[in-house]
Design an enzyme around this catalytic site. Structure first.
Site, PDB file in Angstrom:
ATOM      1  N   LYS A   1       5.478   0.662   9.737  1.00 28.13           N
ATOM      2  CA  LYS A   1       5.313   2.082  10.054  1.00 28.13           C
ATOM      3  C   LYS A   1       6.639   2.609  10.604  1.00 28.13           C
ATOM      4  CE  LYS A   1       0.846   1.750   9.215  1.00 28.13           C
ATOM      5  NZ  LYS A   1       0.270   2.314   7.973  1.00 28.13           N
TER       6      LYS A   1
ATOM      7  N   SER B   1       0.836   3.671   2.412  1.00 31.25           N
ATOM      8  CA  SER B   1       0.813   4.346   3.714  1.00 31.25           C
ATOM      9  C   SER B   1       2.173   4.848   4.156  1.00 31.25           C
ATOM     10  CB  SER B   1       0.247   3.408   4.788  1.00 31.25           C
ATOM     11  OG  SER B   1       1.148   2.363   5.078  1.00 31.25           O
TER      12      SER B   1
ATOM     13  N   SER C   1      -2.921   6.740   6.307  1.00 28.22           N
ATOM     14  CA  SER C   1      -2.250   5.705   7.081  1.00 28.22           C
ATOM     15  C   SER C   1      -3.078   5.341   8.300  1.00 28.22           C
ATOM     16  CB  SER C   1      -0.863   6.192   7.524  1.00 28.22           C
ATOM     17  OG  SER C   1      -0.258   5.247   8.390  1.00 28.22           O
TER      18      SER C   1
ATOM     19  N   SER D   1       0.842  -1.196   0.000  1.00 25.53           N
ATOM     20  CA  SER D   1       0.000   0.000   0.000  1.00 25.53           C
ATOM     21  C   SER D   1       0.879   1.249   0.000  1.00 25.53           C
ATOM     22  CB  SER D   1      -0.917   0.017   1.235  1.00 25.53           C
ATOM     23  OG  SER D   1      -0.160   0.271   2.403  1.00 25.53           O
TER      24      SER D   1
END
Length: 311
Positions: free
Chosen positions: A146, A91, A259, A89
């Site tokens: 992250k 994010s 996100s 993705s």
């Protein structure tokens, strides 16, 4: 517990290794005895095909002996050293793009067993700014990636697209890196450009965020509303403020308006950490449109310029 693929690797390694050991200590000596007796009663050396008829090696043993070294090496490498991941993705844009293939250094935060993921050896702790892979706290079957922005004991505020950090300092400490103890430090942002990325028809602003010792780029959508009503509400704090618990971390995506991260679901327990993302080893473009004859998962190009270390 680890994912199905990790468990499968361990089971295949243990199974093939056990078959090899049993054969080596129990059955191989008996085959050698039969061959020795046959050789003793023959006046000429026995041919290989004759030996294989007298004492044939079972197919399962032959297969186990051939795959064990390879599968054991893969299991050790993937479980304790590096594990490959694909970015699915956007994010973590612009740091990581959909189609990036990365290596995650597994031993950075400690050595864990590959099945139950219990800590075997303490190695290190995440540092502020690390790009980290972890098991999603709400569903540990899913891997998330992250950036760590909050360490245990920190107070984090994210307000009006601006990050503030009050670091957890020891007694007598006045500064932690470039963060002043006892204060909410406004993390400096420097604009890079406004026309490189879009979200639909809206231009995204690319900025450099200067965490202590780590400068990295983020994306902000200046037209998007902050969805504070979706923020994780920690007891005793304001809606957009969080105090990071002991042995936990606060993680955010670099694509701040796109996100699902600690702002929405809370903190990352130390036990959920998988490793630190350190290298992009391949990056594919997937630009097949609706009129293309090729399916969407077929790459249309390679982004060689993206290969290298992750900042």
């Amino acid at each position: 517990m680890a994912g199905y693929f990790s468990v499968l690797l361990v089971l295949i390694t243990l199974g093939s290794g056990l078959i090899w050991l049993l054969d080596h200590f129990m059955y191989a000596p008996k085959r050698k005895e039969r061959i020795a007796l046959a050789q003793g009663s023959s006046e000429t050396p026995l041919a290989e095909d004759v030996i294989s008829e007298i004492a044939p090696e079972p197919a399962i043993v032959e297969g186990a002996k051939s795959i064990f070294p390879m599968i054991a090496a893969i299991t050790i490498f993937r479980s304790f050293i590096f594990e490959p991941f694909q970015i699915p993705s956007g994010s973590m844009m612009p740091t990581l793009l959909d189609g990036d293939f990365i290596l995650v250094q597994k031993f950075t935060y400690g050595i864990k067993d590959p099945v139950w993921r219990s800590q075997l050896v303490e190695v290190g702790e995440p540092e502020r700014g690390d790009v980290t892979v972890f098991k999603f706290p709400l569903d540990e079957r899913i891997d998330f990636i992250k950036r760590i922005v909050g360490l245990p004991g920190d107070r984090i505020v994210y307000r009006n697209r601006q990050l503030y950090i009050q670091p957890n300092c020891t007694e007598g400490q006045t500064q932690q890196g470039n963060l002043v103890c006892g204060e909410y430090n406004k993390i400096k942002l420097d604009i890079v450009n406004r026309d490189e990325y879009k979200q639909g028809s809206m231009q995204l602003v690319r900025l450099t965020e200067n965490l202590p010792g780590v400068g990295h780029d983020i994306l902000i959508n200046p037209q998007a509303l902050e969805q504070t009503e979706r923020y994780y509400q920690q007891q005793g704090t304001r809606r957009d403020e969080w105090v990071v618990p002991e042995d936990s971390y606060f993680a955010m995506g670099d694509n701040r308006n796109n996100s699902q991260d600690s702002r929405m679901w809370g903190f990352v327990p130390k036990a959920n950490l998988v490793g630190k993302a350190v290298f992009i080893w391949m990056s594919f473009e997937f630009d097949n449109g609706p009129d293309s004859l090729l399916p969407g998962w077929v790459p249309t190009g390679v982004r060689f310029e993206r290969l290298g270390n992750i900042q």
